[in-house]
Design an enzyme around this catalytic site. Structure first.
Site, PDB file in Angstrom:
ATOM      1  CG  ASP A   7      -1.823   1.168   1.333  1.00  0.00           C
ATOM      2  OD1 ASP A   7      -2.455   1.506   0.319  1.00  0.00           O
ATOM      3  OD2 ASP A   7      -1.910   1.767   2.424  1.00  0.00           O
ATOM      4  CG  ASP A   9      -1.368   7.623   0.807  1.00  0.00           C
ATOM      5  OD1 ASP A   9      -0.284   7.933   0.282  1.00  0.00           O
ATOM      6  OD2 ASP A   9      -2.476   7.906   0.308  1.00  0.00           O
TER       7      ASP A   9
END
Length: 193
Positions: A7, A9
């Site tokens: 991922d 953020d």
């Protein structure tokens, strides 16, 4: 192929409830760029899968998102790493698309693009939806406690076999150590008497 899905953020860079809307707001987390560099050097193919509903909400446009990702790619490259591809979902939850995590659409696309099954592929995230999408795709869900990770852990309900680490650097340590053990075991098994 040694694939790992990250991922963005809260895993690679600082997260914000107000979204990362400009390249200036993209700030790498301590140790994340080095972790990616170490994984790259160890032969991992690194792919990013990220929900970017700020695009669908009109907080930024595709040119800005591309500029943010270019800044990330440049920072990773400067550290000695490489991100092979970035997959993103531009939709909001109300769009009811297949690509927005916790659904596994982005993961299916990654599997097709790299022509590889995702069974047991490590997938690192800081939110429950990251882990759910990874689990549905057959990946090994890995929760990092950076970003929203501590809150995710407190809320519970993690998918089965979720592994938990402090941050991406600790994930890299674990994977590289496991690779060394596996390599030593293979070498031992192939030695001739």
């Amino acid at each position: 192929m040694k694939l790992i899905i990250l991922d963005r953020d809260g895993v690679i860079n600082e997260d914000s409830d107000a979204f990362i809307k400009t390249p200036d707001e993209w700030i790498p987390l301590p140790g994340s760029l080095d972790a990616i560099a170490r994984l790259t050097k160890a032969g991992y193919t690194i792919v990013v899968a990220t929900n970017q509903s700020g695009l669908g909400r009109g907080y930024f446009d595709i040119m800005t998102l591309n500029a943010i990702h270019q800044k990330m790619q440049n920072a990773v490259k400067a550290a000695g790493g490489q991100i092979e591809a970035i997959f993103f979902c531009p939709h909001t939850a109300s769009d009811n698309c297949d690509c927005r995590k916790p659904r596994q659409g982005m993961f299916s696309t990654i599997s097709e693009r790299f022509d590889t099954p995702l069974e047991d592929v490590p997938s690192v995230g800081d939110s429950l939806r990251d882990l759910q999408a990874a689990f549905l795709a057959g990946c090994t869900p890995i929760l990092v406690l950076s970003g929203k990770g501590k809150k995710t852990l407190e809320n519970g309900g993690l998918p089965p076999k979720t592994i938990i680490f402090d941050d991406l650097s600790a994930v890299a340590d674990h994977l590289l150590e496991a690779d060394q053990k596996n390599s030593a075991s293979r070498d031992k098994n192939t030695e001739t008497p």
